[in-house]
Design a protein around this motif. Sequence first.
Motif, PDB file in Angstrom:
ATOM      1  N   GLU A  64      -4.637   6.716   3.117  1.00  0.00           N
ATOM      2  CA  GLU A  64      -4.478   6.653   4.568  1.00  0.00           C
ATOM      3  C   GLU A  64      -3.059   6.288   4.980  1.00  0.00           C
ATOM      4  O   GLU A  64      -2.533   6.812   5.963  1.00  0.00           O
ATOM      5  CB  GLU A  64      -5.468   5.634   5.143  1.00  0.00           C
ATOM      6  CG  GLU A  64      -6.922   6.054   5.001  1.00  0.00           C
ATOM      7  CD  GLU A  64      -7.899   4.961   5.403  1.00  0.00           C
ATOM      8  OE1 GLU A  64      -7.429   3.821   5.637  1.00  0.00           O
ATOM      9  OE2 GLU A  64      -9.102   5.241   5.477  1.00  0.00           O
ATOM     10  N   VAL A  65      -2.424   5.393   4.232  1.00  0.00           N
ATOM     11  CA  VAL A  65      -1.061   4.974   4.559  1.00  0.00           C
ATOM     12  C   VAL A  65      -0.046   6.068   4.235  1.00  0.00           C
ATOM     13  O   VAL A  65       0.923   6.276   4.974  1.00  0.00           O
ATOM     14  CB  VAL A  65      -0.705   3.672   3.807  1.00  0.00           C
ATOM     15  CG1 VAL A  65       0.783   3.342   3.954  1.00  0.00           C
ATOM     16  CG2 VAL A  65      -1.548   2.513   4.333  1.00  0.00           C
ATOM     17  N   ASN A  66      -0.287   6.783   3.146  1.00  0.00           N
ATOM     18  CA  ASN A  66       0.676   7.782   2.677  1.00  0.00           C
ATOM     19  C   ASN A  66       0.334   9.213   3.080  1.00  0.00           C
ATOM     20  O   ASN A  66       1.074  10.143   2.746  1.00  0.00           O
ATOM     21  CB  ASN A  66       0.796   7.697   1.152  1.00  0.00           C
ATOM     22  CG  ASN A  66       1.418   6.384   0.689  1.00  0.00           C
ATOM     23  OD1 ASN A  66       2.636   6.244   0.647  1.00  0.00           O
ATOM     24  ND2 ASN A  66       0.590   5.408   0.350  1.00  0.00           N
ATOM     25  N   LEU A  85       0.806  -1.208   0.000  1.00  0.00           N
ATOM     26  CA  LEU A  85       0.000   0.000   0.000  1.00  0.00           C
ATOM     27  C   LEU A  85       0.847   1.270   0.000  1.00  0.00           C
ATOM     28  O   LEU A  85       0.332   2.356  -0.227  1.00  0.00           O
ATOM     29  CB  LEU A  85      -0.939   0.002   1.207  1.00  0.00           C
ATOM     30  CG  LEU A  85      -2.081  -1.016   1.144  1.00  0.00           C
ATOM     31  CD1 LEU A  85      -2.892  -0.968   2.434  1.00  0.00           C
ATOM     32  CD2 LEU A  85      -2.979  -0.759  -0.051  1.00  0.00           C
ATOM     33  N   LEU A  86       2.141   1.148   0.297  1.00  0.00           N
ATOM     34  CA  LEU A  86       2.989   2.328   0.265  1.00  0.00           C
ATOM     35  C   LEU A  86       3.281   2.752  -1.170  1.00  0.00           C
ATOM     36  O   LEU A  86       3.631   3.878  -1.436  1.00  0.00           O
ATOM     37  CB  LEU A  86       4.311   2.049   1.004  1.00  0.00           C
ATOM     38  CG  LEU A  86       4.215   1.964   2.525  1.00  0.00           C
ATOM     39  CD1 LEU A  86       5.557   1.549   3.114  1.00  0.00           C
ATOM     40  CD2 LEU A  86       3.768   3.288   3.121  1.00  0.00           C
ATOM     41  N   GLU A  96       0.602  13.055   8.988  1.00  0.00           N
ATOM     42  CA  GLU A  96      -0.671  12.518   9.458  1.00  0.00           C
ATOM     43  C   GLU A  96      -1.557  13.637  10.014  1.00  0.00           C
ATOM     44  O   GLU A  96      -2.773  13.633   9.805  1.00  0.00           O
ATOM     45  CB  GLU A  96      -0.441  11.467  10.538  1.00  0.00           C
ATOM     46  CG  GLU A  96      -1.729  10.825  11.033  1.00  0.00           C
ATOM     47  CD  GLU A  96      -1.497   9.670  11.986  1.00  0.00           C
ATOM     48  OE1 GLU A  96      -2.491   9.018  12.376  1.00  0.00           O
ATOM     49  OE2 GLU A  96      -0.326   9.434  12.363  1.00  0.00           O
ATOM     50  N   LYS A 127      -7.195   3.222   0.861  1.00  0.00           N
ATOM     51  CA  LYS A 127      -6.191   2.698   1.790  1.00  0.00           C
ATOM     52  C   LYS A 127      -4.830   3.329   1.523  1.00  0.00           C
ATOM     53  O   LYS A 127      -4.077   3.622   2.463  1.00  0.00           O
ATOM     54  CB  LYS A 127      -6.111   1.179   1.662  1.00  0.00           C
ATOM     55  CG  LYS A 127      -7.352   0.455   2.178  1.00  0.00           C
ATOM     56  CD  LYS A 127      -7.231  -1.053   1.998  1.00  0.00           C
ATOM     57  CE  LYS A 127      -8.468  -1.762   2.529  1.00  0.00           C
ATOM     58  NZ  LYS A 127      -8.398  -3.238   2.332  1.00  0.00           N
ATOM     59  N   TRP A 128      -4.506   3.529   0.245  1.00  0.00           N
ATOM     60  CA  TRP A 128      -3.232   4.156  -0.105  1.00  0.00           C
ATOM     61  C   TRP A 128      -3.163   5.579   0.441  1.00  0.00           C
ATOM     62  O   TRP A 128      -2.117   6.012   0.943  1.00  0.00           O
ATOM     63  CB  TRP A 128      -3.072   4.157  -1.632  1.00  0.00           C
ATOM     64  CG  TRP A 128      -1.783   4.745  -2.114  1.00  0.00           C
ATOM     65  CD1 TRP A 128      -0.589   4.110  -2.271  1.00  0.00           C
ATOM     66  CD2 TRP A 128      -1.556   6.117  -2.491  1.00  0.00           C
ATOM     67  NE1 TRP A 128       0.373   4.982  -2.732  1.00  0.00           N
ATOM     68  CE2 TRP A 128      -0.198   6.221  -2.875  1.00  0.00           C
ATOM     69  CE3 TRP A 128      -2.364   7.239  -2.555  1.00  0.00           C
ATOM     70  CZ2 TRP A 128       0.369   7.410  -3.305  1.00  0.00           C
ATOM     71  CZ3 TRP A 128      -1.801   8.438  -2.976  1.00  0.00           C
ATOM     72  CH2 TRP A 128      -0.460   8.517  -3.348  1.00  0.00           C
TER      73      TRP A 128
END
Length: 233
Positions: A29-31, A5-6, A123, A26-27
Motif C-alpha cells: 500500500e505504501v509503495n 514500510l518504504l 497510486e 502494508k508495504w
Amino acid sequence: MALDLLHLQNGQEFCSFEELAEIIKKWEEVNFVTLYTRSSRSIEAARRRAPKRTFLDKLKYSEIDYACVHGGREYKSQSTQKRLCQKTFLKDCPFVIKIKTTLDGEKLYIKEIRGEHNHDLSEEIFRHMPKQRRLDSETKDEAVKLLKLRANKKLLQNHLMSTTGKTVTLKDLHNIAARNVPKFRNDFRELVEEMKSIKDSTFTAFVDEESMLKAIYFQTPEMKNIFASSPLD
C-alpha cells in the motif's frame, strides 16, 4: 524501533506468517506495488523433506516467493507450447522477494530482494488492480443483495467506494451480479412476500385497468440511504 514500510531489507525477520503477511500488505500500500505468491513450500512439505529439522507451525511456510504482478509466469498451451493469447498484466518485471525460514526453524526472513521494477508505480494504477479492488465477503454479500433488488449500479458503486475506500468499477458490479444469477426463477408471489418481509422497506405494485402488473416500486432502508446520500442531478 519503528518499521520503515518504504523499505524491506535482506535479512529482515518475522516471528510468524501472519506478521509477514501484514507487513507485506502494508508495504504494498505504501509503495503502490501489487505482489502475488509465485511459489511456496508449506511447513508440512518441509518436514517431509528434512525430517530432522524443526519448524514452528505459526510460520506456515518454509519458503515463499513474492513476485510483482507485472512479472511472474507466462502460460503456454500444453499442445502447441505457444503463449496463450489473453489479457494479462505481464511486463516481464523481474522484482521478487524471496522468503525462507531461519536455520533454527523459528522465524521467517527475507533471503533476497531481487530486481527493480521495469514499469511505472502510481497510486492510480495500484488502486485499479484486481487484488486491491477485491471486496470482503460481507461487503460483497451486501452488493449481491442490492443488485438482486435492481439497485441503481452507479449509486451502488458510489456507496461501496465511500464505505470501503476502494476503487469499484461498474464491471466489478456486473461480474458480481453474473456470478450470483439464480439457477431457477422465483415464484412471483414468493418474491413479493420476500420484499414485504424486509423491515422498513417500501413496496408498491402498479397495475393497469385490467389488473395486469405494470411495475413495482421497492426500496430497502439501505437503498433509501444510498439514494439520499447520492442524489441524482
